[in-house]
Design a protein around this motif. Structure first.
Motif, PDB file in Angstrom:
ATOM      1  N   UNK A 109      -8.782  30.293 -15.884  1.00 41.24           N
ATOM      2  CA  UNK A 109      -7.712  29.364 -16.070  1.00 41.24           C
ATOM      3  C   UNK A 109      -8.127  28.761 -17.367  1.00 41.24           C
ATOM      4  N   UNK A 110      -7.189  27.745 -18.178  1.00 38.25           N
ATOM      5  CA  UNK A 110      -7.252  27.307 -19.135  1.00 38.25           C
ATOM      6  C   UNK A 110      -7.713  25.943 -19.107  1.00 38.25           C
ATOM      7  N   UNK A 111      -8.959  25.390 -18.940  1.00 40.62           N
ATOM      8  CA  UNK A 111      -9.281  23.845 -18.684  1.00 40.62           C
ATOM      9  C   UNK A 111     -10.498  23.661 -19.359  1.00 40.62           C
ATOM     10  N   UNK A 112     -11.485  23.075 -18.578  1.00 37.06           N
ATOM     11  CA  UNK A 112     -12.657  22.654 -19.047  1.00 37.06           C
ATOM     12  C   UNK A 112     -13.608  21.946 -17.758  1.00 37.06           C
ATOM     13  N   UNK A 113     -14.648  21.565 -17.831  1.00 40.03           N
ATOM     14  CA  UNK A 113     -15.386  20.797 -17.065  1.00 40.03           C
ATOM     15  C   UNK A 113     -16.207  19.751 -17.580  1.00 40.03           C
ATOM     16  N   UNK A 123     -12.054  27.907 -13.048  1.00 38.09           N
ATOM     17  CA  UNK A 123     -11.411  29.150 -12.522  1.00 38.09           C
ATOM     18  C   UNK A 123     -10.390  28.682 -11.779  1.00 38.09           C
ATOM     19  N   UNK A 124      -9.685  29.690 -11.579  1.00 40.41           N
ATOM     20  CA  UNK A 124      -8.490  29.849 -10.488  1.00 40.41           C
ATOM     21  C   UNK A 124      -9.031  30.868  -9.479  1.00 40.41           C
ATOM     22  N   UNK A 131      -4.271  27.934  -8.655  1.00 38.52           N
ATOM     23  CA  UNK A 131      -4.416  27.858  -9.898  1.00 38.52           C
ATOM     24  C   UNK A 131      -5.404  26.881 -10.274  1.00 38.52           C
ATOM     25  N   UNK A 132      -5.993  25.775  -9.345  1.00 37.69           N
ATOM     26  CA  UNK A 132      -6.931  24.893  -9.723  1.00 37.69           C
ATOM     27  C   UNK A 132      -6.256  24.047 -10.815  1.00 37.69           C
ATOM     28  N   UNK A 133      -6.844  23.886 -11.929  1.00 37.50           N
ATOM     29  CA  UNK A 133      -6.200  22.956 -12.837  1.00 37.50           C
ATOM     30  C   UNK A 133      -6.334  23.624 -14.172  1.00 37.50           C
ATOM     31  N   UNK A 134      -5.133  23.856 -14.758  1.00 35.72           N
ATOM     32  CA  UNK A 134      -5.103  24.526 -16.034  1.00 35.72           C
ATOM     33  C   UNK A 134      -3.862  24.123 -17.018  1.00 35.72           C
TER      34      UNK A 134
END
Length: 386
Positions: free
Chosen positions: A219-223, A236-237, A254-257
């Motif tokens: 996924x395209x995100x962060x933490x 991740x997804x 998808x989670x978050x992205x």
């Protein structure tokens, strides 16, 4: 009830994956041209208190908000099903195969807390309550965590589920690389946590119940959990594929992205968003694991676009993901429950579902069928059993 999780072997990488920083990795990154922004605490502060804010309060009339209903979890229905608990939290159950009473059960990013932050008085507060109490959730086998932001990883929920002596046996937790030490710090045993890298696969077997294949996908995100752990845990997804049922259902969470980065210059110039670089991971997910019988895609907390677009999808972005992953049906989530710490100053909570429908119809999809919404607490059936 004993639970057995085994990891499918993968060949060792000849070089570090592009999303690793270091070998072994100490941090992670989004390796695509579609990600062009860094979200430092200083930049978040500037956006939070910008003079361009356009705050719209949550309507007092509940009829303008998402309907909340008491869940029945689809009990008795002999098919895969997903129940929306609000925001990005889902209860998922596969088609019963070995046990007529139930299939393998999972919780995805379960959050039941009132305030999504480090304390009971810091962080965004939900404006709609969960549809039930945590103790009312049926017995689950696996908990999947897409990343460690407070609106996706709730400490109290995790500990309550794990240490609940009324539940049969220990839970299995699955999350991205760099997460195990956090779970161990909560008192969860090492053998009950599986870390996964992008494209890793797991075979999950629940004795006398059934099996599934779980894939950790990008996924395209962060933490971030605190001030010093930015991007230390992989986001991740997930792909969930039934094993043993006919037909075998495939589900994408998808989670978050984000999907593409939209800058102030792009907005000011009226640039065609179709010309901007898109995250290539979703087309790859579609090629490897699609088509999907159901995808759960984020549609809220995306404003202001110049700051949020790299990590949060707009409804229009999620329609593009629907196409990329070859989803037959996609359900909007990540809205209607809590206002993001930044988007709360810019985004009307009634806007995401309206734009989700507009984007669906503009792209020629059937609203309510191929692309749709559900109530909080509602169970979506994923194909009736043959």
């Amino acid at each position: 009830m004993p639970r057995h999780v085994t990891a499918t072997p993968r060949p060792a990488a000849l070089r570090p994956p592009d999303h690793w920083v270091g070998k072994p990795p100490t941090r992670f990154r989004n390796p695509w041209p579609s990600f062009r922004a860094e979200h430092s605490l200083a930049s978040m502060w500037r956006v939070r208190f910008s003079s361009d804010r356009n705050f719209v309060p949550v309507p007092e009339d509940s009829s303008e908000l998402v309907t909340v209903q008491r869940p029945d979890w689809g009990l008795g229905r002999q098919c895969a099903k997903a129940t929306w608990i609000g925001h990005a939290s889902f209860f998922l159950e596969t088609t019963p195969t070995q046990n007529p009473k139930r299939g393998v059960r999972m919780l995805l990013d379960p959050v039941f807390c009132e305030r999504m932050g480090p304390t009971s008085f810091l962080g965004p507060k939900r404006f709609l309550n969960p549809p039930c109490r945590l103790e009312d959730v049926p017995e689950v086998d696996v908990i999947c965590i897409s990343h460690n932001h407070y609106d996706h990883l709730d400490l109290d929920t995790i500990k309550s589920l794990y240490f609940d002596k009324r539940r049969a046996g220990p839970l299995q937790f699955v999350s991205g690389l760099g997460s195990k030490k956090w779970f161990l710090g909560c008192g969860i045993q090492d053998e009950h946590v599986v870390e996964m890298d992008w494209w890793d696969e797991l075979d999950i077997v629940v004795k006398d119940v059934g099996s599934l294949k779980l894939v950790c996908t990008p996924s395209q995100h962060g933490s971030r959990r605190g001030a010093l752990d930015d991007c230390h845990m992989l986001w991740c997804s997930f792909v969930i594929e039934e094993v043993g049922s006919t037909p075998s259902r495939r589900i994408f969470f998808a989670g978050d992205t984000g999907y593409r980065t939209v800058t102030d210059e792009d907005i000011a110039s009226g640039k065609d968003l179709a010309e901007l670089p898109r995250c290539p991971a979703f087309a790859e997910i579609g090629e490897k694991y699609g088509p999907f019988d159901l995808a759960m895609l984020p549609i809220g907390c995306y404003t202001p676009r110049s700051f949020m677009s790299s990590v949060h999808c707009s409804p229009e972005d999620s329609v593009e993901i629907h196409k990329d992953i070859k989803s037959k049906r996609s359900l909007g989530m990540h809205y209607g429950t809590v206002r993001g710490g930044l988007s709360a100053q810019y985004e009307d909570v009634r806007e995401p579902p309206l734009k989700w429908k507009e984007a669906c119809e503009k792209s020629g999809f059937r609203w309510g069928d191929e692309i749709f919404l559900c109530n909080i607490g509602e169970t979506v059936l994923i194909g009736e059993a043959e």
